[in-house]
Design a protein around this motif. Structure first.
Motif, PDB file in Angstrom:
ATOM      1  N   LEU A  53       0.856  -1.183   0.000  1.00  0.00           N
ATOM      2  CA  LEU A  53       0.000   0.000   0.000  1.00  0.00           C
ATOM      3  C   LEU A  53       0.892   1.233   0.000  1.00  0.00           C
ATOM      4  N   TYR A  54       0.574   2.187  -0.838  1.00  0.00           N
ATOM      5  CA  TYR A  54       1.434   3.351  -1.002  1.00  0.00           C
ATOM      6  C   TYR A  54       1.133   4.383   0.078  1.00  0.00           C
ATOM      7  N   TYR A  55       2.210   4.939   0.643  1.00  0.00           N
ATOM      8  CA  TYR A  55       2.083   5.982   1.665  1.00  0.00           C
ATOM      9  C   TYR A  55       2.470   7.311   1.036  1.00  0.00           C
ATOM     10  N   SER A  56       1.464   8.147   0.785  1.00  0.00           N
ATOM     11  CA  SER A  56       1.664   9.473   0.209  1.00  0.00           C
ATOM     12  C   SER A  56       1.271  10.505   1.250  1.00  0.00           C
ATOM     13  N   HIS A  57       2.263  11.119   1.893  1.00  0.00           N
ATOM     14  CA  HIS A  57       1.913  12.068   2.946  1.00  0.00           C
ATOM     15  C   HIS A  57       1.300  13.337   2.372  1.00  0.00           C
ATOM     16  N   ALA A  58       1.716  13.746   1.198  1.00  0.00           N
ATOM     17  CA  ALA A  58       1.085  14.911   0.572  1.00  0.00           C
ATOM     18  C   ALA A  58      -0.413  14.679   0.388  1.00  0.00           C
ATOM     19  N   SER A  59      -0.797  13.447   0.084  1.00  0.00           N
ATOM     20  CA  SER A  59      -2.220  13.129  -0.078  1.00  0.00           C
ATOM     21  C   SER A  59      -2.956  13.190   1.254  1.00  0.00           C
ATOM     22  N   TRP A  63      -3.337  15.932  -8.375  1.00  0.00           N
ATOM     23  CA  TRP A  63      -2.584  17.050  -7.824  1.00  0.00           C
ATOM     24  C   TRP A  63      -1.115  16.654  -7.743  1.00  0.00           C
ATOM     25  N   ASP A  64      -0.225  17.626  -7.706  1.00  0.00           N
ATOM     26  CA  ASP A  64       1.181  17.307  -7.508  1.00  0.00           C
ATOM     27  C   ASP A  64       1.503  17.262  -6.017  1.00  0.00           C
ATOM     28  N   GLN A  65       2.778  17.078  -5.680  1.00  0.00           N
ATOM     29  CA  GLN A  65       3.168  16.885  -4.281  1.00  0.00           C
ATOM     30  C   GLN A  65       3.001  18.141  -3.437  1.00  0.00           C
ATOM     31  N   PRO A  88      -3.919   4.080  -2.224  1.00  0.00           N
ATOM     32  CA  PRO A  88      -5.138   4.411  -1.490  1.00  0.00           C
ATOM     33  C   PRO A  88      -5.317   5.928  -1.350  1.00  0.00           C
ATOM     34  N   ALA A  89      -6.306   6.480  -2.051  1.00  0.00           N
ATOM     35  CA  ALA A  89      -6.584   7.920  -2.015  1.00  0.00           C
ATOM     36  C   ALA A  89      -5.304   8.724  -2.225  1.00  0.00           C
ATOM     37  N   CYS A  90      -4.501   8.320  -3.180  1.00  0.00           N
ATOM     38  CA  CYS A  90      -3.232   9.008  -3.474  1.00  0.00           C
ATOM     39  C   CYS A  90      -3.505  10.156  -4.441  1.00  0.00           C
ATOM     40  N   LEU A  91      -4.067  11.211  -3.912  1.00  0.00           N
ATOM     41  CA  LEU A  91      -4.467  12.365  -4.705  1.00  0.00           C
ATOM     42  C   LEU A  91      -3.264  13.109  -5.261  1.00  0.00           C
ATOM     43  N   CYS A  92      -2.161  13.113  -4.502  1.00  0.00           N
ATOM     44  CA  CYS A  92      -0.979  13.914  -4.825  1.00  0.00           C
ATOM     45  C   CYS A  92       0.203  13.008  -5.148  1.00  0.00           C
ATOM     46  N   LEU A  93       0.755  13.161  -6.335  1.00  0.00           N
ATOM     47  CA  LEU A  93       1.953  12.417  -6.717  1.00  0.00           C
ATOM     48  C   LEU A  93       2.887  13.353  -7.472  1.00  0.00           C
ATOM     49  N   SER A  94       4.161  13.237  -7.193  1.00  0.00           N
ATOM     50  CA  SER A  94       5.167  14.026  -7.901  1.00  0.00           C
ATOM     51  C   SER A  94       5.524  13.344  -9.214  1.00  0.00           C
ATOM     52  N   ASP A  95       6.192  14.082 -10.091  1.00  0.00           N
ATOM     53  CA  ASP A  95       6.681  13.495 -11.330  1.00  0.00           C
ATOM     54  C   ASP A  95       7.669  12.372 -11.039  1.00  0.00           C
ATOM     55  N   ALA A  96       8.484  12.551 -10.007  1.00  0.00           N
ATOM     56  CA  ALA A  96       9.469  11.524  -9.656  1.00  0.00           C
ATOM     57  C   ALA A  96       8.786  10.230  -9.247  1.00  0.00           C
ATOM     58  N   GLU A  97       7.730  10.332  -8.452  1.00  0.00           N
ATOM     59  CA  GLU A  97       6.981   9.139  -8.066  1.00  0.00           C
ATOM     60  C   GLU A  97       6.340   8.494  -9.288  1.00  0.00           C
ATOM     61  N   ALA A  98       5.766   9.323 -10.150  1.00  0.00           N
ATOM     62  CA  ALA A  98       5.096   8.794 -11.337  1.00  0.00           C
ATOM     63  C   ALA A  98       6.067   8.012 -12.212  1.00  0.00           C
TER      64      ALA A  98
END
Length: 727
Positions: free
Chosen positions: A394-400, A501-503, A469-479
């Motif tokens: 499961l991905y942990y996106s703190h920006a999200s 959205w971005d990070q 899970p609800a990863c609304l925000c991802l950076s280009d690097a993550e992508a």
């Protein structure tokens, strides 16, 4: 002879991306992500086994031979010392080092850095400072070099000196329920008074000469009124999210500096915090940063914090414990087995109403055999063990998580300042919990994988499925890293609005950063009226449901969301559900559904829970299946969970336990809701034959094979060890 060696191409591409992407450079090189010492052998030497440490708030039985013998006999094999004080009167709540050493109790030191600096308020005193918490000023105790020097010299140095001579010290904790604000209460201030710190940090994140010029510190009120008006393309939460990320980084580095100073005084003892909160926009609880800056942590089981800590605990080496609050005998026994099965190294027990004067209450004798078995039999077996997952993360996106709070809080209007209990409200928490429930109920174990690890090292090849899970925000690097994962054969599954959205919380003007991967287009003109219930960006009006009593009520009351035929809520109304696309050797699946309804259905029972198959289908299609499962468990076995650990010997240790709903608050807890206590005959079936199976609790050899019958007390655990089919 011509051409480039294939193995060099990924390295050159990564190098080129690094040169062109300041954010990737930041994550790869910043002090914000540099870990303190976290060696496995070193940590195990300090905290070798499962330890119960009573926090003696109401310890009324004294510190003498009788109380010491009673502690050991009842499984309380640890202790604590407060403020580094070692010889206060026997009735003191702070404990006594002479008594601790006489009875061989391994202990931790609380409040090593005093009180009032890292934890600011207690006893309701924060009410006098709410305007400051919600305003755009500076933290009441700024985290600067002067504060660090005061904590080092006034508190840490003398308190370490008091106890360093004891061979039984196990850990240091700076303070309880620490935060750069107040718990995870909405806090807008800047963590430091260093005027140059934030601009310098922005330069490191955005790149020299590219950082936005911020003329002031912002609060939620600056953007709240724009949320309904903004389209995705117009959306810009970066002034707020950058501030929170800066606070998290400054906080983590401040704690890390204190940890390393403490290590310089006592290099043999882990150091960290207690009273950890849920992952949150506030308080320094970006666990991808925090877990790099501590060597010991006690955290309440809020918002998946225990599973996240386990996942970010390198080699499962660092002592991670939780708080025990006694509610009933059955629950205390369940807590012991459940948290041990998930890698916890013990309890810090809240001693309240344990005694009638100098007489221990009767329940201690009932739970004592469980504590002693955990400490003396099963805990030692787990020394050095590492978690076994089933190829899913499961991905942990703190920006999200940050943006999720911004979107959730809109429902409150101007009363957002009163929002508390985020662990039971936040969309990010509920979505994450639903995915965890889906996986565990399907017999699959997982890890969380953080944005830091993915940017620094990519998605490890041990994972075949990665869930957003609800990863609304991802950076280009993550992508880029997620694309590589799919291209090499992985299955990427997103529930809704992935990377739109971005990070920094800025909407992407060309659609989601992974839209081409999923074969869809999130229209940049999308507004809140185009998602879920049309009024808000989120699935649930959390103001109308602030005091919800059941998941069904939470998801139904006042809801205008569209329901897909599966029963789950549709996210973007103009997009279809269950979009799937092949890419390279892998697949990308966009559910365009929220999984939250699964939390309600699993409470109803096994029949309702089968509706979760909608979310499980692409996971099964990727070839994931349980390594061990119960045969025909039915309704009686519903809610069970199997965890596995690889032992240093090469054998594996298996726990069968119950995974009920769990209740806690910002002040602690991790108690069960709807606990089953029946004795259930079960059959465990292995996907591959195993050898030398042993029932570790009964001390009974079960031989070789694929199926094994056991009796399971459902508030306890079945514990088997064996030689795995695939070492």
């Amino acid at each position: 002879m011509g051409g480039m060696p294939p193995r060099l191409l990924p390295l050159l591409l990564a190098t080129a991306a690094l040169a062109d992407d300041p954010y990737e450079t930041y994550v790869r090189t910043s002090e914000d992500f540099r870990p303190v010492r976290q060696d496995k052998d070193w940590a195990l030497q300090a905290w070798p086994s499962w330890t119960y440490m009573p926090w003696t708030h109401q310890w009324t039985i004294g510190y003498d031979e009788v109380s010491g013998r009673w502690s050991r006999e009842h499984g309380y094999n640890g202790a604590f010392i407060d403020h580094g004080s070692t010889s206060l009167p026997g009735g003191s709540k702070t404990g006594r080092l002479d008594w601790i050493e006489q009875h061989g109790l391994r202990f931790y030191v609380d409040h090593l850095a005093g009180k009032g600096s890292l934890h600011l308020f207690g006893g309701g005193k924060e009410k006098a400072h709410l305007d400051a918490l919600h305003g755009n000023g500076v933290r009441l105790v700024p985290l600067n070099e002067a504060t660090a020097e005061r904590l080092r010299e006034q508190f840490i140095r003398p308190r370490v000196a008091n106890v360093r001579g004891s061979p039984l010290r196990a850990a240091y904790a700076f303070d309880d329920e620490v935060s750069w604000g107040h718990f995870v209460h909405p806090t807008m201030w800047q963590v430091t008074d260093d005027a140059g710190a934030y601009p310098q940090w922005l330069e490191s994140v955005y790149g020299v000469g590219r950082a936005p010029k911020r003329d002031r510190w912002h609060t939620y009120e600056d953007l709240r009124g724009k949320l309904k008006e903004w389209s995705i393309a117009e959306f810009d939460a970066s002034p707020l999210m950058d501030q929170w990320s800066f606070n998290d980084s400054h906080w983590g580095n401040f704690l890390g500096g204190l940890v390393e100073f403490t290590n310089s005084l006592d290099p043999d003892t882990p150091c960290g915090i207690v009273g950890g909160q849920s992952p949150n926009a506030f308080g320094g609880y970006d666990y991808a940063k925090l877990m790099r800056k501590v060597q010991f942590i006690e955290s309440y089981n809020l918002g998946s914090s225990q599973a996240i800590i386990r996942s970010f605990n390198p080699g499962n080496a660092l002592p991670a414990v939780t708080t025990h609050f006694h509610k009933s005998v059955a629950d205390s026994i369940w807590q012991t087995w459940y948290y041990l099965a998930h890698g916890n190294r013990g309890f810090i027990g809240w001693v309240q109403d344990w005694f009638d004067g100098a007489t221990p209450k009767a329940w201690h004798a009932q739970v004592a055999p469980t504590y002693r078995e955990a400490a003396e039999k099963i805990g030692p077996l787990m020394r050095g063990a590492t978690w076994r997952h089933d190829g899913v993360a499961l991905y942990y996106s703190h920006a999200s998580i940050q943006l999720g709070w911004i979107l959730d809080a809109e429902a409150h209007g101007k009363t957002w300042v009163n929002r508390n209990a985020d662990e039971r409200l936040a969309s990010a928490n509920h979505v994450r919990r639903a995915w965890e429930n889906l996986l565990r109920d399907a017999g699959l174990q997982y890890n969380f994988l953080s944005y830091v690890d993915v940017i620094q090292r990519g998605v490890p090849e041990e994972y075949r499925v990665l869930i957003l899970p609800a990863c609304l925000c991802l950076s280009d690097a993550e992508a880029r890293a997620l694309r590589t994962f799919v291209e090499r054969g992985g299955t990427l599954i997103a529930d809704y609005l992935p990377g739109v959205w971005d990070q920094h919380g800025r909407g992407r003007s060309e659609g989601g950063v992974l839209d081409d991967l999923f074969g869809v287009r999130h229209d940049p003109a999308l507004r809140a009226s185009d998602v879920f219930g049309e009024k808000l960006w989120v699935e649930v009006d959390q103001d109308a449901n602030y005091s919800w009593k059941s998941y069904e009520e939470f998801l139904s009351k006042g809801s205008t969301c569209l329901k897909h035929e599966s029963g789950f809520h549709l996210a973007v109304r103009q997009l279809p559900a269950l979009q799937e696309r092949a890419h390279g050797r892998g697949r990308a699946v966009l559910m365009n559904l929220s999984p939250q309804w699964y939390n309600a259905w699993r409470v109803e029972g096994v029949t309702a829970a089968r509706r979760g198959e909608t979310f499980l289908r692409p996971i099964r299609a990727a070839g994931l299946a349980p390594e061990v499962q119960l045969v025909e468990a039915g309704e009686a076995g519903h809610g069970h969970e199997i965890t596995r650990w690889r032992l240093p010997s090469g054998r594996e240790l298996l726990f069968l336990c119950l995974n009920p709903e769990i209740r806690g608050t910002s002040l602690g807890g991790g108690n069960s809701v709807g606990l089953k206590t029946a004795k259930l005959p079960v059959t465990l079936r292995f996907a591959h034959p195993v050898r030398g199976v042993r029932d570790e609790r009964a001390g009974r050899d079960l031989g070789d094979g694929s199926e094994f019958r056991c009796d399971w007390m459902q508030n306890e655990a079945v514990v088997l060890s064996y030689e795995p089919a695939h070492p």
